[in-house]
Design a protein around this motif. Structure first.
Motif, PDB file in Angstrom:
ATOM      1  N   ARG A   1       0.823  -1.218   0.000  1.00  0.00           N
ATOM      2  CA  ARG A   1       0.000   0.000   0.000  1.00  0.00           C
ATOM      3  C   ARG A   1       0.857   1.268   0.000  1.00  0.00           C
ATOM      4  NH1 ARG A   1      -4.589   1.641  -1.764  1.00  0.00           N
ATOM      5  NH2 ARG A   1      -5.457  -0.306  -1.036  1.00  0.00           N
ATOM      6  N   GLU A   2       1.921   1.270   0.804  1.00  0.00           N
ATOM      7  CA  GLU A   2       2.758   2.475   0.889  1.00  0.00           C
ATOM      8  C   GLU A   2       3.391   2.808  -0.459  1.00  0.00           C
ATOM      9  OE1 GLU A   2       6.495   4.363   3.405  1.00  0.00           O
ATOM     10  OE2 GLU A   2       6.008   2.256   3.678  1.00  0.00           O
ATOM     11  N   LEU A   3       3.929   1.797  -1.144  1.00  0.00           N
ATOM     12  CA  LEU A   3       4.528   2.032  -2.460  1.00  0.00           C
ATOM     13  C   LEU A   3       3.468   2.499  -3.446  1.00  0.00           C
ATOM     14  CD1 LEU A   3       7.001   1.966  -4.265  1.00  0.00           C
ATOM     15  CD2 LEU A   3       6.547  -0.471  -4.679  1.00  0.00           C
ATOM     16  N   HIS A   4       2.290   1.882  -3.405  1.00  0.00           N
ATOM     17  CA  HIS A   4       1.183   2.279  -4.270  1.00  0.00           C
ATOM     18  C   HIS A   4       0.840   3.751  -4.064  1.00  0.00           C
ATOM     19  CE1 HIS A   4      -3.111   2.937  -5.087  1.00  0.00           C
ATOM     20  NE2 HIS A   4      -2.943   2.075  -6.080  1.00  0.00           N
ATOM     21  N   ASP A   5       0.683   4.140  -2.806  1.00  0.00           N
ATOM     22  CA  ASP A   5       0.304   5.517  -2.495  1.00  0.00           C
ATOM     23  C   ASP A   5       1.379   6.509  -2.934  1.00  0.00           C
ATOM     24  OD1 ASP A   5      -2.009   4.458  -1.466  1.00  0.00           O
ATOM     25  OD2 ASP A   5      -1.434   4.736   0.639  1.00  0.00           O
ATOM     26  N   LYS A   6       2.640   6.130  -2.753  1.00  0.00           N
ATOM     27  CA  LYS A   6       3.735   7.012  -3.171  1.00  0.00           C
ATOM     28  C   LYS A   6       3.791   7.140  -4.689  1.00  0.00           C
ATOM     29  CE  LYS A   6       6.686   6.550   0.872  1.00  0.00           C
ATOM     30  NZ  LYS A   6       8.009   6.157   1.385  1.00  0.00           N
ATOM     31  N   LEU A   7       3.596   6.028  -5.388  1.00  0.00           N
ATOM     32  CA  LEU A   7       3.572   6.084  -6.850  1.00  0.00           C
ATOM     33  C   LEU A   7       2.413   6.945  -7.332  1.00  0.00           C
ATOM     34  CD1 LEU A   7       4.667   5.218  -9.596  1.00  0.00           C
ATOM     35  CD2 LEU A   7       3.247   3.174  -9.415  1.00  0.00           C
TER      36      LEU A   7
ATOM     37  N   ASP B   1       3.314  14.703 -11.459  1.00  0.00           N
ATOM     38  CA  ASP B   1       3.745  14.855 -12.848  1.00  0.00           C
ATOM     39  C   ASP B   1       2.578  14.993 -13.823  1.00  0.00           C
ATOM     40  OD1 ASP B   1       6.443  14.789 -12.216  1.00  0.00           O
ATOM     41  OD2 ASP B   1       6.620  12.624 -12.510  1.00  0.00           O
ATOM     42  N   GLY B   2       1.346  15.012 -13.298  1.00  0.00           N
ATOM     43  CA  GLY B   2       0.171  15.168 -14.152  1.00  0.00           C
ATOM     44  C   GLY B   2      -0.165  13.928 -14.954  1.00  0.00           C
ATOM     45  N   ARG B   3       0.194  12.771 -14.424  1.00  0.00           N
ATOM     46  CA  ARG B   3      -0.074  11.518 -15.127  1.00  0.00           C
ATOM     47  C   ARG B   3      -0.973  10.631 -14.272  1.00  0.00           C
ATOM     48  NH1 ARG B   3       5.837  11.621 -15.586  1.00  0.00           N
ATOM     49  NH2 ARG B   3       6.397  12.249 -17.691  1.00  0.00           N
ATOM     50  N   SER B   4      -1.683   9.735 -14.941  1.00  0.00           N
ATOM     51  CA  SER B   4      -2.368   8.664 -14.231  1.00  0.00           C
ATOM     52  C   SER B   4      -1.306   7.661 -13.786  1.00  0.00           C
ATOM     53  CB  SER B   4      -3.368   7.964 -15.161  1.00  0.00           C
ATOM     54  OG  SER B   4      -2.672   7.276 -16.197  1.00  0.00           O
ATOM     55  N   MET B   5      -1.677   6.764 -12.904  1.00  0.00           N
ATOM     56  CA  MET B   5      -0.713   5.743 -12.482  1.00  0.00           C
ATOM     57  C   MET B   5      -0.292   4.880 -13.664  1.00  0.00           C
ATOM     58  SD  MET B   5      -1.831   4.571  -8.672  1.00  0.00           S
ATOM     59  CE  MET B   5      -0.445   3.472  -8.541  1.00  0.00           C
ATOM     60  N   SER B   6      -1.222   4.550 -14.521  1.00  0.00           N
ATOM     61  CA  SER B   6      -0.902   3.736 -15.686  1.00  0.00           C
ATOM     62  C   SER B   6       0.094   4.466 -16.597  1.00  0.00           C
ATOM     63  CB  SER B   6      -2.180   3.407 -16.463  1.00  0.00           C
ATOM     64  OG  SER B   6      -1.886   2.604 -17.575  1.00  0.00           O
ATOM     65  N   LYS B   7      -0.160   5.728 -16.857  1.00  0.00           N
ATOM     66  CA  LYS B   7       0.760   6.510 -17.703  1.00  0.00           C
ATOM     67  C   LYS B   7       2.122   6.661 -17.039  1.00  0.00           C
ATOM     68  CE  LYS B   7      -1.880   7.579 -21.208  1.00  0.00           C
ATOM     69  NZ  LYS B   7      -1.618   7.154 -22.567  1.00  0.00           N
ATOM     70  N   GLN B   8       2.153   6.799 -15.724  1.00  0.00           N
ATOM     71  CA  GLN B   8       3.422   6.914 -15.001  1.00  0.00           C
ATOM     72  C   GLN B   8       4.226   5.630 -15.139  1.00  0.00           C
ATOM     73  OE1 GLN B   8       4.615   9.644 -13.628  1.00  0.00           O
ATOM     74  NE2 GLN B   8       6.444   8.781 -12.717  1.00  0.00           N
ATOM     75  N   ILE B   9       3.566   4.492 -14.990  1.00  0.00           N
ATOM     76  CA  ILE B   9       4.259   3.212 -15.122  1.00  0.00           C
ATOM     77  C   ILE B   9       4.769   3.027 -16.545  1.00  0.00           C
ATOM     78  CG2 ILE B   9       3.934   0.700 -15.061  1.00  0.00           C
ATOM     79  CD1 ILE B   9       2.031   1.258 -12.621  1.00  0.00           C
TER      80      ILE B   9
END
Length: 58
Positions: free
Chosen positions: A13-19, A26-34
């Motif tokens: 959870r902590e890594l998820h929340d930080k990501l 950065d103005g991205r969704s999590m999917s776009k960030q990955i």
């Protein structure tokens, strides 16, 4: 033709929340960030080791 594939990953959870925080910053969704991080990784690898060719992927 749809050439998209699905990737599922597990993280705590902590890594998820930080990501999620970094992606939003950065103005991205999590999917776009990955996708950005994966693309950067592949680009850096190819810069150091040369292009990954279709023959390499077989």
């Amino acid at each position: 033709m749809n050439d998209k594939v699905h990737l599922s990953i597990r993280m705590n959870r902590e890594l998820h929340d930080k990501l999620q925080y970094v992606a939003a910053y950065d103005g991205r969704s999590m999917s776009k960030q990955i996708l950005y991080l994966i693309t950067t990784c592949v680009r850096d690898f190819e810069k150091e080791h040369g292009p990954i060719t279709p023959e390499d992927l077989k």
